[in-house]
Design a protein around this motif. Structure first.
Motif, PDB file in Angstrom:
ATOM      1  N   LYS A  33       0.838  -1.204   0.000  1.00 25.85           N
ATOM      2  CA  LYS A  33       0.000   0.000   0.000  1.00 25.85           C
ATOM      3  C   LYS A  33       0.870   1.249   0.000  1.00 25.85           C
ATOM      4  CE  LYS A  33      -3.662   2.316   2.556  1.00 25.85           C
ATOM      5  NZ  LYS A  33      -4.522   2.287   3.732  1.00 25.85           N
ATOM      6  N   GLU A  34       1.933   1.242   0.798  1.00 26.99           N
ATOM      7  CA  GLU A  34       2.815   2.412   0.885  1.00 26.99           C
ATOM      8  C   GLU A  34       3.494   2.694  -0.457  1.00 26.99           C
ATOM      9  OE1 GLU A  34       5.417   1.325   4.043  1.00 26.99           O
ATOM     10  OE2 GLU A  34       3.913   1.682   5.587  1.00 26.99           O
ATOM     11  N   LYS A  35       3.987   1.644  -1.106  1.00 25.21           N
ATOM     12  CA  LYS A  35       4.659   1.821  -2.388  1.00 25.21           C
ATOM     13  C   LYS A  35       3.682   2.307  -3.452  1.00 25.21           C
ATOM     14  CE  LYS A  35       7.838  -0.415  -5.561  1.00 25.21           C
ATOM     15  NZ  LYS A  35       8.610  -1.609  -5.883  1.00 25.21           N
ATOM     16  N   LEU A  36       2.469   1.799  -3.422  1.00 24.92           N
ATOM     17  CA  LEU A  36       1.452   2.218  -4.386  1.00 24.92           C
ATOM     18  C   LEU A  36       1.078   3.685  -4.189  1.00 24.92           C
ATOM     19  CD1 LEU A  36      -0.336   1.329  -6.698  1.00 24.92           C
ATOM     20  CD2 LEU A  36      -2.014   0.571  -5.029  1.00 24.92           C
ATOM     21  N   VAL A  37       0.941   4.118  -2.939  1.00 25.01           N
ATOM     22  CA  VAL A  37       0.620   5.528  -2.652  1.00 25.01           C
ATOM     23  C   VAL A  37       1.741   6.428  -3.150  1.00 25.01           C
ATOM     24  CG1 VAL A  37       0.330   7.201  -0.787  1.00 25.01           C
ATOM     25  CG2 VAL A  37      -0.935   5.056  -0.730  1.00 25.01           C
ATOM     26  N   LYS A  38       2.991   6.029  -2.921  1.00 28.07           N
ATOM     27  CA  LYS A  38       4.125   6.833  -3.390  1.00 28.07           C
ATOM     28  C   LYS A  38       4.156   6.902  -4.910  1.00 28.07           C
ATOM     29  CE  LYS A  38       7.106   6.054   0.593  1.00 28.07           C
ATOM     30  NZ  LYS A  38       8.343   5.429   1.088  1.00 28.07           N
ATOM     31  N   LEU A  39       3.874   5.792  -5.570  1.00 28.50           N
ATOM     32  CA  LEU A  39       3.855   5.765  -7.028  1.00 28.50           C
ATOM     33  C   LEU A  39       2.781   6.689  -7.578  1.00 28.50           C
ATOM     34  CD1 LEU A  39       4.992   4.370  -9.595  1.00 28.50           C
ATOM     35  CD2 LEU A  39       3.212   2.663  -9.295  1.00 28.50           C
ATOM     36  N   ILE A  40       1.601   6.657  -6.991  1.00 30.40           N
ATOM     37  CA  ILE A  40       0.496   7.521  -7.430  1.00 30.40           C
ATOM     38  C   ILE A  40       0.843   8.988  -7.181  1.00 30.40           C
ATOM     39  CG2 ILE A  40      -1.916   8.156  -6.963  1.00 30.40           C
ATOM     40  CD1 ILE A  40      -2.393   5.140  -6.396  1.00 30.40           C
ATOM     41  N   ALA A  41       1.449   9.285  -6.036  1.00 21.41           N
ATOM     42  CA  ALA A  41       1.819  10.661  -5.708  1.00 21.41           C
ATOM     43  C   ALA A  41       2.869  11.182  -6.687  1.00 21.41           C
ATOM     44  CB  ALA A  41       2.342  10.741  -4.279  1.00 21.41           C
ATOM     45  N   LYS A  42       3.856  10.366  -7.032  1.00 20.06           N
ATOM     46  CA  LYS A  42       4.886  10.789  -7.991  1.00 20.06           C
ATOM     47  C   LYS A  42       4.263  11.057  -9.358  1.00 20.06           C
ATOM     48  CE  LYS A  42       8.902   8.484  -6.016  1.00 20.06           C
ATOM     49  NZ  LYS A  42       9.934   7.461  -6.211  1.00 20.06           N
ATOM     50  N   TYR A  43       3.332  10.203  -9.764  1.00 18.33           N
ATOM     51  CA  TYR A  43       2.656  10.394 -11.046  1.00 18.33           C
ATOM     52  C   TYR A  43       1.843  11.686 -11.031  1.00 18.33           C
ATOM     53  CZ  TYR A  43      -0.569   9.759 -14.908  1.00 18.33           C
ATOM     54  OH  TYR A  43      -1.308   9.953 -16.037  1.00 18.33           O
ATOM     55  N   ALA A  44       1.119  11.934  -9.942  1.00 20.21           N
ATOM     56  CA  ALA A  44       0.301  13.143  -9.837  1.00 20.21           C
ATOM     57  C   ALA A  44       1.173  14.396  -9.897  1.00 20.21           C
ATOM     58  CB  ALA A  44      -0.520  13.117  -8.547  1.00 20.21           C
ATOM     59  N   LEU A  45       2.296  14.387  -9.195  1.00 16.02           N
ATOM     60  CA  LEU A  45       3.201  15.547  -9.232  1.00 16.02           C
ATOM     61  C   LEU A  45       3.757  15.761 -10.630  1.00 16.02           C
ATOM     62  CD1 LEU A  45       5.148  15.142  -5.872  1.00 16.02           C
ATOM     63  CD2 LEU A  45       3.556  16.957  -6.498  1.00 16.02           C
ATOM     64  N   ALA A  46       4.122  14.697 -11.310  1.00 16.16           N
ATOM     65  CA  ALA A  46       4.643  14.829 -12.671  1.00 16.16           C
ATOM     66  C   ALA A  46       3.581  15.410 -13.595  1.00 16.16           C
ATOM     67  CB  ALA A  46       5.115  13.468 -13.183  1.00 16.16           C
ATOM     68  N   GLU A  47       2.322  14.982 -13.447  1.00 21.95           N
ATOM     69  CA  GLU A  47       1.237  15.514 -14.272  1.00 21.95           C
ATOM     70  C   GLU A  47       0.985  16.984 -13.977  1.00 21.95           C
ATOM     71  OE1 GLU A  47      -0.753  14.070 -16.820  1.00 21.95           O
ATOM     72  OE2 GLU A  47       0.966  12.722 -16.734  1.00 21.95           O
ATOM     73  N   LEU A  48       1.057  17.379 -12.705  1.00 21.78           N
ATOM     74  CA  LEU A  48       0.856  18.782 -12.344  1.00 21.78           C
ATOM     75  C   LEU A  48       1.986  19.647 -12.903  1.00 21.78           C
ATOM     76  CD1 LEU A  48      -0.400  18.459  -8.669  1.00 21.78           C
ATOM     77  CD2 LEU A  48      -1.715  19.249 -10.650  1.00 21.78           C
ATOM     78  N   GLN A  49       3.195  19.155 -12.888  1.00 15.63           N
ATOM     79  CA  GLN A  49       4.328  19.923 -13.370  1.00 15.63           C
ATOM     80  C   GLN A  49       4.300  20.094 -14.891  1.00 15.63           C
ATOM     81  OE1 GLN A  49       7.666  17.843 -11.664  1.00 15.63           O
ATOM     82  NE2 GLN A  49       7.479  18.910  -9.702  1.00 15.63           N
ATOM     83  N   LYS A  50       3.660  19.180 -15.606  1.00 14.11           N
ATOM     84  CA  LYS A  50       3.559  19.301 -17.060  1.00 14.11           C
ATOM     85  C   LYS A  50       2.706  20.490 -17.452  1.00 14.11           C
ATOM     86  CE  LYS A  50       2.134  15.228 -18.491  1.00 14.11           C
ATOM     87  NZ  LYS A  50       1.864  14.036 -19.316  1.00 14.11           N
ATOM     88  N   ASP A  51       1.743  20.850 -16.612  1.00 14.22           N
ATOM     89  CA  ASP A  51       0.838  21.951 -16.942  1.00 14.22           C
ATOM     90  C   ASP A  51       1.468  23.317 -16.761  1.00 14.22           C
ATOM     91  OD1 ASP A  51      -1.112  20.111 -17.560  1.00 14.22           O
ATOM     92  OD2 ASP A  51      -2.102  20.237 -15.610  1.00 14.22           O
ATOM     93  N   TYR A  52       2.555  23.404 -15.993  1.00 15.92           N
ATOM     94  CA  TYR A  52       3.158  24.730 -15.708  1.00 15.92           C
ATOM     95  C   TYR A  52       4.476  24.922 -16.370  1.00 15.92           C
ATOM     96  CZ  TYR A  52      -0.533  25.024 -12.268  1.00 15.92           C
ATOM     97  OH  TYR A  52      -1.746  25.062 -11.670  1.00 15.92           O
TER      98      TYR A  52
END
Length: 51
Positions: free
Chosen positions: A32-51
């Motif tokens: 669960k911890e690794k999955l949460v970290k993976l999702i968080a890294k993906y979300a941050l990468a997607e947010l950074q693409k917009d700016y």
């Protein structure tokens, strides 16, 4: 290398409509911890693409 896909198909009926539900299982399982970290890294990468 041979890739094995473990999948299960079910037909579910909701409000007189039939839906096919496909469940796939991977050989590699994340905690669960690794999955949460993976999702968080993906979300941050997607947010950074917009700016």
């Amino acid at each position: 290398m041979e890739k094995t896909v473990l999948e299960e198909k079910q037909i579910i009926e909701v409000d007189n409509k039939k839906y096919t539900v496909i469940s796939r299982k991977a050989k590699e399982v994340f905690s669960k911890e690794k999955l949460v970290k993976l999702i968080a890294k993906y979300a941050l990468a997607e947010l950074q693409k917009d700016y």
